[in-house]
Design a protein around this motif. Sequence first.
Motif, mmCIF file in Angstrom:
data_model
loop_
_atom_site.group_PDB
_atom_site.id
_atom_site.type_symbol
_atom_site.label_atom_id
_atom_site.label_comp_id
_atom_site.label_asym_id
_atom_site.label_seq_id
_atom_site.Cartn_x
_atom_site.Cartn_y
_atom_site.Cartn_z
ATOM 1 N N ASP A 83 11.079 6.368 -12.873
ATOM 2 C CA ASP A 83 10.401 7.542 -13.432
ATOM 3 C C ASP A 83 8.882 7.390 -13.511
ATOM 4 O O ASP A 83 8.197 8.294 -14.010
ATOM 5 C CB ASP A 83 10.954 7.838 -14.835
ATOM 6 C CG ASP A 83 12.399 8.316 -14.796
ATOM 7 O OD1 ASP A 83 12.819 8.804 -13.737
ATOM 8 O OD2 ASP A 83 13.095 8.204 -15.821
ATOM 9 N N ARG A 84 8.361 6.245 -13.050
ATOM 10 C CA ARG A 84 6.912 6.050 -13.109
ATOM 11 C C ARG A 84 6.179 7.071 -12.235
ATOM 12 O O ARG A 84 6.603 7.339 -11.118
ATOM 13 C CB ARG A 84 6.547 4.643 -12.638
ATOM 14 C CG ARG A 84 6.958 3.525 -13.570
ATOM 15 C CD ARG A 84 6.037 3.453 -14.782
ATOM 16 N NE ARG A 84 6.367 2.306 -15.613
ATOM 17 C CZ ARG A 84 5.767 1.128 -15.524
ATOM 18 N NH1 ARG A 84 4.837 0.927 -14.614
ATOM 19 N NH2 ARG A 84 6.121 0.149 -16.334
ATOM 20 N N PRO A 85 5.059 7.604 -12.727
ATOM 21 C CA PRO A 85 4.246 8.481 -11.877
ATOM 22 C C PRO A 85 3.711 7.693 -10.682
ATOM 23 O O PRO A 85 3.419 6.502 -10.793
ATOM 24 C CB PRO A 85 3.103 8.917 -12.803
ATOM 25 C CG PRO A 85 3.576 8.633 -14.189
ATOM 26 C CD PRO A 85 4.500 7.463 -14.081
ATOM 27 N N THR A 86 3.598 8.337 -9.541
ATOM 28 C CA THR A 86 3.122 7.648 -8.342
ATOM 29 C C THR A 86 1.656 7.262 -8.482
ATOM 30 O O THR A 86 0.855 7.993 -9.077
ATOM 31 C CB THR A 86 3.308 8.529 -7.102
ATOM 32 O OG1 THR A 86 2.614 9.768 -7.299
ATOM 33 C CG2 THR A 86 4.774 8.804 -6.844
ATOM 34 N N ARG A 87 1.322 6.103 -7.923
ATOM 35 C CA ARG A 87 -0.054 5.622 -7.904
ATOM 36 C C ARG A 87 -0.173 4.632 -6.756
ATOM 37 O O ARG A 87 0.839 4.167 -6.227
ATOM 38 C CB ARG A 87 -0.425 4.978 -9.233
ATOM 39 C CG ARG A 87 0.359 3.714 -9.559
ATOM 40 C CD ARG A 87 0.068 3.224 -10.959
ATOM 41 N NE ARG A 87 0.595 1.890 -11.187
ATOM 42 C CZ ARG A 87 0.689 1.336 -12.380
ATOM 43 N NH1 ARG A 87 0.319 2.015 -13.455
ATOM 44 N NH2 ARG A 87 1.166 0.111 -12.510
ATOM 45 N N PRO A 88 -1.388 4.299 -6.333
ATOM 46 C CA PRO A 88 -1.557 3.443 -5.154
ATOM 47 C C PRO A 88 -0.871 2.085 -5.250
ATOM 48 O O PRO A 88 -0.363 1.573 -4.262
ATOM 49 C CB PRO A 88 -3.078 3.297 -5.037
ATOM 50 C CG PRO A 88 -3.620 4.525 -5.698
ATOM 51 C CD PRO A 88 -2.668 4.838 -6.810
ATOM 52 N N ILE A 139 19.284 -1.862 -16.811
ATOM 53 C CA ILE A 139 19.426 -0.511 -16.257
ATOM 54 C C ILE A 139 18.320 0.394 -16.783
ATOM 55 O O ILE A 139 17.747 1.202 -16.028
ATOM 56 C CB ILE A 139 20.822 0.051 -16.600
ATOM 57 C CG1 ILE A 139 21.892 -0.700 -15.781
ATOM 58 C CG2 ILE A 139 20.891 1.553 -16.328
ATOM 59 C CD1 ILE A 139 23.313 -0.329 -16.146
ATOM 60 N N GLN A 140 17.973 0.257 -18.048
ATOM 61 C CA GLN A 140 16.887 1.052 -18.614
ATOM 62 C C GLN A 140 15.554 0.711 -17.951
ATOM 63 O O GLN A 140 14.724 1.600 -17.686
ATOM 64 C CB GLN A 140 16.802 0.831 -20.124
ATOM 65 C CG GLN A 140 17.962 1.430 -20.901
ATOM 66 C CD GLN A 140 17.978 1.029 -22.364
ATOM 67 O OE1 GLN A 140 17.072 0.323 -22.845
ATOM 68 N NE2 GLN A 140 18.989 1.460 -23.090
ATOM 69 N N ALA A 141 15.349 -0.592 -17.665
ATOM 70 C CA ALA A 141 14.105 -1.008 -16.999
ATOM 71 C C ALA A 141 14.021 -0.414 -15.595
ATOM 72 O O ALA A 141 12.949 0.024 -15.152
ATOM 73 C CB ALA A 141 14.035 -2.529 -16.936
ATOM 74 N N LEU A 142 15.144 -0.381 -14.883
ATOM 75 C CA LEU A 142 15.168 0.219 -13.555
ATOM 76 C C LEU A 142 14.908 1.717 -13.628
ATOM 77 O O LEU A 142 14.174 2.274 -12.798
ATOM 78 C CB LEU A 142 16.514 -0.046 -12.883
ATOM 79 C CG LEU A 142 16.802 -1.503 -12.520
ATOM 80 C CD1 LEU A 142 18.243 -1.660 -12.043
ATOM 81 C CD2 LEU A 142 15.838 -2.010 -11.460
ATOM 82 N N MET A 176 4.338 4.779 -2.131
ATOM 83 C CA MET A 176 4.009 4.761 -3.558
ATOM 84 C C MET A 176 5.280 4.854 -4.413
ATOM 85 O O MET A 176 5.411 5.691 -5.300
ATOM 86 C CB MET A 176 3.024 5.876 -3.909
ATOM 87 C CG MET A 176 1.627 5.627 -3.372
ATOM 88 S SD MET A 176 0.345 6.752 -3.973
ATOM 89 C CE MET A 176 0.795 8.255 -3.100
ATOM 90 N N ILE A 177 6.228 3.964 -4.083
ATOM 91 C CA ILE A 177 7.456 3.844 -4.868
ATOM 92 C C ILE A 177 7.629 2.380 -5.273
ATOM 93 O O ILE A 177 7.183 1.484 -4.557
ATOM 94 C CB ILE A 177 8.703 4.312 -4.087
ATOM 95 C CG1 ILE A 177 8.919 3.456 -2.833
ATOM 96 C CG2 ILE A 177 8.598 5.789 -3.737
ATOM 97 C CD1 ILE A 177 10.230 3.746 -2.107
ATOM 98 N N PRO A 178 8.277 2.110 -6.404
ATOM 99 C CA PRO A 178 8.550 0.719 -6.790
ATOM 100 C C PRO A 178 9.627 0.119 -5.887
ATOM 101 O O PRO A 178 10.507 0.820 -5.392
ATOM 102 C CB PRO A 178 9.039 0.832 -8.238
ATOM 103 C CG PRO A 178 8.705 2.213 -8.675
ATOM 104 C CD PRO A 178 8.707 3.059 -7.440
ATOM 105 N N ILE A 179 9.553 -1.194 -5.704
ATOM 106 C CA ILE A 179 10.563 -1.934 -4.954
ATOM 107 C C ILE A 179 11.133 -3.014 -5.866
ATOM 108 O O ILE A 179 10.386 -3.723 -6.549
ATOM 109 C CB ILE A 179 9.977 -2.536 -3.677
ATOM 110 C CG1 ILE A 179 9.567 -1.403 -2.720
ATOM 111 C CG2 ILE A 179 10.981 -3.467 -3.000
ATOM 112 C CD1 ILE A 179 8.946 -1.859 -1.432
ATOM 113 N N VAL A 180 12.449 -3.122 -5.882
ATOM 114 C CA VAL A 180 13.150 -4.085 -6.735
ATOM 115 C C VAL A 180 13.885 -5.081 -5.848
ATOM 116 O O VAL A 180 14.663 -4.689 -4.974
ATOM 117 C CB VAL A 180 14.144 -3.374 -7.675
ATOM 118 C CG1 VAL A 180 14.950 -4.399 -8.479
ATOM 119 C CG2 VAL A 180 13.414 -2.415 -8.600
#
Length: 296
Positions: free
Chosen positions: A49-54, A41-44, A177-181
């Motif tokens: 919360d990661r800043p957006t990047r390409p 859960i902490q990893a997710l 520019m969002i993470p996908i899990v």
Amino acid sequence: MSTFAHIHPDFRHIIALPVKERIAFMDQPRWIGYGLANRTIQALRSLMDRPTRPRMPNLLIVGEPNNGKTTIVRRFVDLHGQGYVGEDGEPVKPVMLTEAPPSADEKGFYIGILERFWAPYRAADPAPKLRYQVIHQLRACRTRLLIVDEFHSLLTGSPIKQREVMNAIKLLCNELMIPIVGVGTREAVRVLHTDPQHASRFDILPLPLWELTADFRKLLASFEQVLPLKEPSGLHQPELASALHAISGGNLGDLHRLLVECGIEAILSGKAAIDKEIIQAKAWVRPTRGVREIVV
């Protein structure tokens, strides 16, 4: 009530309920936290919360069937992904949890996301139009993390179809520019090898079966705190812990099912606690080649 020190204070009042209600209480879904689940859960949350990047980092959570993967991501959504109305009066959905289509299909993937948003769509529309709708919806709701459960389902289908869905996932990641899990069985890793670019974008987080360790015994002690039994069972003690591990095979879902069955038997038999005899009598909970045969 104060004598039931082996039960969590929030649940001690359950002891006074009729047998039928105590049994029903045990079978209700309930979160029991443990180290690896909390770290996942902490990893997710860190990804969210990661800043957006390409090129955003992605994650694939893998494990055996019925070993707690979906429970963890749903817990994460409950804690950090609930929708709300922003200060501008617009709806916000920080985390979108969807499910991969039953077989690799780009349109099915988009439709699954739109369904989760309760957004109107036309199933007959071409994939590019549905893709535009998905991008617009995720952007409008300021979604910061997209979770795709049952990721291994993408293995069902032709290699071309698999590549199409994986390319669609890559496009969403790049465009928004969002993470996908991804969440799935260990076979889901094979999906990433349809293209080296996909494999390089995903980190793998395995959720292994439990070993018979101090952590497993600690987990059993946590389970015992939510079982409305009048006497302590001492599930964490070596003899009972070994028996429970042998039957469940270290699979979290099978362990939960086994403990519920044992708890029901303890209540109905009047023993008021789970002992080794009850555990051995419930050995049928152990799956044989993934299939349980019910003993009646």
